[in-house]
Design an enzyme around this catalytic site. Structure first.
Site, PDB file in Angstrom:
ATOM      1  N   GLU A 110       0.842  -1.217   0.000  1.00  0.00           N
ATOM      2  CA  GLU A 110       0.000   0.000   0.000  1.00  0.00           C
ATOM      3  C   GLU A 110       0.869   1.256   0.000  1.00  0.00           C
ATOM      4  OE1 GLU A 110      -2.168  -1.611   3.391  1.00  0.00           O
ATOM      5  OE2 GLU A 110      -4.022  -1.251   2.281  1.00  0.00           O
ATOM      6  N   GLU A 130      -3.469  -9.690   3.868  1.00  0.00           N
ATOM      7  CA  GLU A 130      -4.219  -9.393   5.091  1.00  0.00           C
ATOM      8  C   GLU A 130      -5.282 -10.434   5.422  1.00  0.00           C
ATOM      9  OE1 GLU A 130      -3.326  -7.169   2.832  1.00  0.00           O
ATOM     10  OE2 GLU A 130      -2.701  -5.298   3.794  1.00  0.00           O
TER      11      GLU A 130
HETATM   12  C1  3H9 Z   1      -1.086  -5.090   7.033  1.00  0.00           C
HETATM   13  O1  3H9 Z   1      -0.110  -4.681   6.485  1.00  0.00           O
HETATM   14  C2  3H9 Z   1      -2.360  -4.301   7.162  1.00  0.00           C
HETATM   15  C3  3H9 Z   1      -2.356  -2.995   6.471  1.00  0.00           C
HETATM   16  O2  3H9 Z   1      -3.176  -3.077   5.341  1.00  0.00           O
HETATM   17  C4  3H9 Z   1      -2.924  -1.975   7.440  1.00  0.00           C
HETATM   18  C5  3H9 Z   1      -2.463  -0.595   7.180  1.00  0.00           C
HETATM   19  C6  3H9 Z   1      -3.137   0.427   8.064  1.00  0.00           C
HETATM   20  N1  3H9 Z   1       4.721  -7.501  11.766  1.00  0.00           N
HETATM   21  O3  3H9 Z   1       8.228 -15.069   8.949  1.00  0.00           O
HETATM   22  P1  3H9 Z   1       9.618 -14.861   9.429  1.00  0.00           P
HETATM   23  C7  3H9 Z   1       8.298 -11.114  12.332  1.00  0.00           C
HETATM   24  S1  3H9 Z   1      -1.132  -6.588   7.789  1.00  0.00           S
HETATM   25  C8  3H9 Z   1       5.410  -7.869  12.857  1.00  0.00           C
HETATM   26  O4  3H9 Z   1      10.207 -15.881  10.328  1.00  0.00           O
HETATM   27  P2  3H9 Z   1      10.617 -15.109   6.746  1.00  0.00           P
HETATM   28  C9  3H9 Z   1       8.024 -12.591  12.589  1.00  0.00           C
HETATM   29  O5  3H9 Z   1       7.083 -12.741  13.632  1.00  0.00           O
HETATM   30  C10 3H9 Z   1       0.481  -7.254   7.523  1.00  0.00           C
HETATM   31  N2  3H9 Z   1       6.304  -8.872  12.862  1.00  0.00           N
HETATM   32  O6  3H9 Z   1      10.638 -14.555   8.227  1.00  0.00           O
HETATM   33  C11 3H9 Z   1       9.404 -13.080  12.964  1.00  0.00           C
HETATM   34  O7  3H9 Z   1       9.639 -12.711  14.319  1.00  0.00           O
HETATM   35  P3  3H9 Z   1      10.532 -13.640  15.268  1.00  0.00           P
HETATM   36  C12 3H9 Z   1       0.662  -7.743   6.154  1.00  0.00           C
HETATM   37  C13 3H9 Z   1       6.510  -9.502  11.726  1.00  0.00           C
HETATM   38  O8  3H9 Z   1      11.808 -14.556   6.098  1.00  0.00           O
HETATM   39  C14 3H9 Z   1      10.325 -12.240  12.073  1.00  0.00           C
HETATM   40  O9  3H9 Z   1       9.563 -11.102  11.706  1.00  0.00           O
HETATM   41  N3  3H9 Z   1       1.928  -8.439   6.033  1.00  0.00           N
HETATM   42  C15 3H9 Z   1       5.824  -9.164  10.546  1.00  0.00           C
HETATM   43  O10 3H9 Z   1      10.388 -16.586   6.746  1.00  0.00           O
HETATM   44  C16 3H9 Z   1      10.776 -12.946  10.828  1.00  0.00           C
HETATM   45  O11 3H9 Z   1       9.619 -13.442  10.157  1.00  0.00           O
HETATM   46  C17 3H9 Z   1       2.023  -9.743   6.292  1.00  0.00           C
HETATM   47  O12 3H9 Z   1       1.070 -10.417   6.599  1.00  0.00           O
HETATM   48  C18 3H9 Z   1       4.898  -8.108  10.601  1.00  0.00           C
HETATM   49  N4  3H9 Z   1       4.226  -7.698   9.518  1.00  0.00           N
HETATM   50  O13 3H9 Z   1       9.316 -14.487   6.066  1.00  0.00           O
HETATM   51  C19 3H9 Z   1       3.405 -10.330   6.153  1.00  0.00           C
HETATM   52  N5  3H9 Z   1       6.223 -10.009   9.561  1.00  0.00           N
HETATM   53  O14 3H9 Z   1      11.877 -13.685  14.636  1.00  0.00           O
HETATM   54  C20 3H9 Z   1       3.685 -11.280   7.281  1.00  0.00           C
HETATM   55  C21 3H9 Z   1       7.164 -10.812  10.088  1.00  0.00           C
HETATM   56  O15 3H9 Z   1      10.465 -12.964  16.581  1.00  0.00           O
HETATM   57  N6  3H9 Z   1       5.024 -11.791   7.250  1.00  0.00           N
HETATM   58  N7  3H9 Z   1       7.329 -10.514  11.395  1.00  0.00           N
HETATM   59  O16 3H9 Z   1       9.859 -14.975  15.272  1.00  0.00           O
HETATM   60  C22 3H9 Z   1       5.420 -12.762   6.393  1.00  0.00           C
HETATM   61  O17 3H9 Z   1       4.669 -13.254   5.575  1.00  0.00           O
HETATM   62  C23 3H9 Z   1       6.825 -13.249   6.515  1.00  0.00           C
HETATM   63  O18 3H9 Z   1       7.306 -12.852   7.782  1.00  0.00           O
HETATM   64  C24 3H9 Z   1       7.794 -12.723   5.438  1.00  0.00           C
HETATM   65  C25 3H9 Z   1       9.242 -13.103   5.836  1.00  0.00           C
HETATM   66  C26 3H9 Z   1       7.435 -13.367   4.099  1.00  0.00           C
HETATM   67  C27 3H9 Z   1       7.702 -11.215   5.335  1.00  0.00           C
END
Ligand code: 3H9
Length: 705
Positions: A110, A130
């Site tokens: 976004e 999301e």
């Molecule tokens: C959103 O954006 C809503 C908007 O529209 C609203 C706007 C107003 N936040 O997965 P990993 C942490 S909703 C906080 O092991 P990878 C994760 O917990 C969001 N923490 O790495 C982990 O912590 P820890 C939309 C996050 O390389 C560490 O980072 N976005 C977030 O296998 C490493 O993560 C998503 O849904 C976050 N957003 O994969 C994306 N993301 O080391 C969600 C990660 O303490 N994330 N962490 O366990 C993912 O899909 C994967 O993390 C990603 C990396 C592909 C990015």
């Protein structure tokens, strides 16, 4: 000035870099930093264009999901600043270019769409995931994405949440250019090219929107697909509704609609459950007392004993991870059968377009079938996957203790037997561990990692690391009968059979749980696993049954008649040659006769009662496992159920579900069941205690009592 976003000037281009590892989430301070640096750049006459990039391994992976947890807990989250930054980007009088590598997800995409241009490296991906968290894009993504990519693409991305590769994003119009070589250099060059042209605003581009009438078919089709692919979930439909608003409302009003829908989703239990599942999968990898300093053994070669359904599936997991694997059987015939099944499974994947034939052949070549122990002294792990018989397992472990090199992990795929007893057959119990795969092992994501009394930290840490490499979710559990998953599954199945004995049809029982969200009803699952498995175990442990306690009998009665479920074509349901189920009227008659003879009153149970009986049976046993320390945390139990037992992620797992219902309510219902059905419903002491305290499983920390 914010240290989460840095500011540098290269020639006439200002470079804003988000530095919020590991994934550059839009945590408090990040959007504020973007806004502040934009003001600086706008005010500096030497700056002609601006590049927004992510430091480290990725662009912005989204809003900070912890902020949603705060909102769920009644605190104020800081999402407003994200919208302000998004508006500041789009309204910036100088062109802003988003430079994307890694992932631009959710609020990250976004943010990029509010920039005037987007460039990306070839390996990057973009997405609006999301819905996987039970919410919809809340940073105006449902209004900008259709303007860039058209309604169909926006529906697909926002309703299903799957990432899109940059090549696809380029074709769709989400990305303007793919940069070869260094991203920042390419982005700066792009910025210099567009510096003199007035910045185009995504919100003003309406040419791809079409109109409400023209889009009606696509909208209906998206709702239908969401009903099929994401059954029971509210967020996909909410996302479709927000996109539909883009087809008939001006941008600002569409954004207002999005905000309303976003807020409604965020206050829905489904988002609490799905966010719990997201962090849960990452929490289970953290084992108290086993830090990063514990050495991990590199697993370069593996061996499996037993080429049956489980052994073959496990071998495929290793091969898929690129690890060469020896597959041992006792006879050439059994080995040929096992390899034929493996080949068939791979070729089915080729037919379905999952793998190319060359890839499949390459994987099969990594599996080395043999009937000897040759090469077992070279491998880093041996996994025993023979049938459940303690004497046989002990014999095998005594043998592998002799042949394995020092430092080789000795794992058993047992689903019920005592790991310490198995380890006692070796002189190195610290190297013995349970690796309980779930059938079909090449498909199911769960791996229960069973810690024995003597299992070393290195063996545990290596197993957790290996699970990730095998693309499994590894959950460390204690050594009790059935471990976590199957120990809880027993009372769940028991209640499903009791309900039939009390007069429900199998269709009513399975239908209620399927409609509630389970991937399959419990009776169909038992038919699939084979009713004879439980029947044989029960006969073996008959002497442990307590007088005066009611046990499920209907499954044993079916087995005595030779009906073992799918494998014999008949069980709680009847199966045709394509394994399609239809009702088995004999079961109803059998249940009625048995109930009359055993004095079990016939009654009808509502769908709600069916669900409560089965799901609260899981919860009560889960509470015992938690208190006894066989599960590290409540979330570990949830992750087991979400990844191994078809429990719907949008209900959070059994323990989170109980927290969401409220433990006092769950406890009260279990007390009613105890009065009505007796001993098997005795409430778990931990459940009783937490309910009285008004606490939750999520808040429970065993080390603090
Ligand atoms: C959103 O954006 C809503 C908007 O529209 C609203 C706007 C107003 N936040 O997965 P990993 C942490 S909703 C906080 O092991 P990878 C994760 O917990 C969001 N923490 O790495 C982990 O912590 P820890 C939309 C996050 O390389 C560490 O980072 N976005 C977030 O296998 C490493 O993560 C998503 O849904 C976050 N957003 O994969 C994306 N993301 O080391 C969600 C990660 O303490 N994330 N962490 O366990 C993912 O899909 C994967 O993390 C990603 C990396 C592909 C990015």
């Amino acid at each position: 000035m914010s240290s989460l976003v840095t500011y540098k000037i290269t020639g006439s281009v200002a470079v804003l870099s988000v530095e919020n590892p590991p994934v550059n989430a839009l945590s408090p301070g990040v959007p504020e930093g973007i806004s502040a640096h934009l003001r600086t750049a706008a005010a500096d006459p030497s700056v002609k264009a601006i590049v927004l990039i992510g430091g480290g391994r990725t662009f912005i992976a989204g809003a900070d999901i912890r902020e949603f947890e705060k909102i769920h807990a009644g605190e104020t989250g800081s999402l407003g600043a994200i919208l302000t930054a998004i508006h500041d980007l789009e309204n910036c009088p100088k062109p802003v270019i988003a430079a994307i590598h890694g992932t631009a997800f959710g609020g990250g995409l976004e943010t990029a769409m509010a920039c005037h241009y987007r460039v990306a490296v070839a390996g990057a991906s973009v997405g609006q995931p999301e819905v996987k968290l039970g919410i919809i894009p809340g940073g105006e993504g449902t209004q900008r994405l259709p303007r860039l990519a058209g309604i169909a693409k926006a529906l697909e991305m926002c309703a299903f949440g799957d990432p899109v590769l940059v090549s696809d994003a380029l074709g769709a119009g989400i990305v303007d250019e793919i940069v070869e070589g260094d991203l920042l250099t390419g982005a700066i060059a792009f910025a210099q090219r567009v510096a003199a042209t007035p910045p185009p605003r995504t919100s003003e581009r309406n040419e791809k929107l079409g109109d409400a009438a023209g889009n009606a078919g696509a909208i209906t089709a998206a709702h239908d697909a969401a009903n099929k692919r994401l059954r029971g979930q509210a967020a996909p439909h909410a996302a479709i509704e927000a996109i539909e608003a883009a087809t008939r409302l001006p941008f600002a009003e569409g954004c207002k609609k999005e905000a309303e829908i976003f807020a409604a989703c965020l206050s829905n239990d489904q988002s609490k459950a799905l966010i719990h599942a997201f962090f849960g999968e990452r929490t289970v990898a953290k084992i108290p007392g086993i830090g990063r300093d514990v050495p991990i053994i590199p697993i370069q070669r593996a061996a499996i004993i037993g080429a049956g359904t489980m052994g073959g599936g496990i071998a495929m997991n290793y091969a898929n991870a690129g690890i060469p694997v020896l597959l041992k059987e006792t006879t050439q015939e059994a080995l040929d059968r096992g390899m034929a099944t493996i080949t068939k499974n791979y070729m089915n994947s080729v037919k379905r377009g999952r793998f190319s034939e060359a890839y499949a052949r390459g994987r099969i070549a990594l599996i080395h079938p043999q009937i000897t122990w040759d090469g077992f002294d070279q491998v880093d792990i041996i996994v025993e996957a023979v049938f459940e018989n303690m004497a046989l397992k002990k014999e095998i472990f005594a043998e592998i203790d002799r042949v394995a090199k020092p430092g080789c992990i000795l794992a058993s795929n047992t689903s019920t037997l005592n790991i310490d007893a198995i380890a006692s057959a070796t002189k190195r119990p610290e190297w013995v561990i349970g690796h309980h795969f779930f059938s079909p092992a090449n498909v199911m994501r769960l791996l229960e990692i069973v810690r024995g009394m003597a299992t070393s930290n290195t063996v545990i840490a290596t197993s957790m690391d290996l699970a990730r490499k095998l693309r499994k979710v590894g959950v460390l559990v204690g050594n009790c009968r059935g471990f976590v998953g199957n120990r809880m599954f027993a009372p769940y199945c028991r209640e499903s059979i009791f309900l039939v004995e009390e007069g429900c049809t199998p269709e009513q029982v399975d239908g209620a749980l399927y409609r509630w969200g389970m991937a399959m009803g419990p009776l169909a699952v038992q038919d699939l696993a084979g009713l004879d498995v439980g029947w044989r175990i029960r006969k073996e442990y008959k002497q442990l049954e307590k007088p005066g306690v009611r046990y499920a009998e209907l499954d044993s009665m079916l087995c005595e008649q030779g009906h073992y479920g799918q494998k014999t074509g008949k069980g709680f349901f009847v199966y045709d040659e394509n394994r399609r189920a239809s009702p088995n009227s004999d079961v109803v008659a059998m249940a009625r006769d048995y109930a009359a003879q055993a004095g079990i009153a016939q009654r009808t149970a509502s769908p709600d009662e069916i669900v409560e009986r089965c799901v609260y049976a899981l919860v009560n046993e889960g509470a015992r496992l938690l208190e006894e320390g066989f599960a590290l945390r409540a979330v570990d139990i949830d992750v087991v159920y979400l990844n191994g037992y078809g429990f719907p992620a949008w209900r959070g797992g059994p323990m989170k579900y109980a927290d969401l219902v409220g433990l006092p309510k769950v406890f009260a219902r279990i007390r009613e069941f105890e009065k009505q059905f007796g001993h098997s419903w005795k409430p778990a002491p931990l459940l009783a205690r937490l309910a009285m305290q008004g606490s939750s499983f999520s808040a429970y920390d065993r080390s603090k009592g």
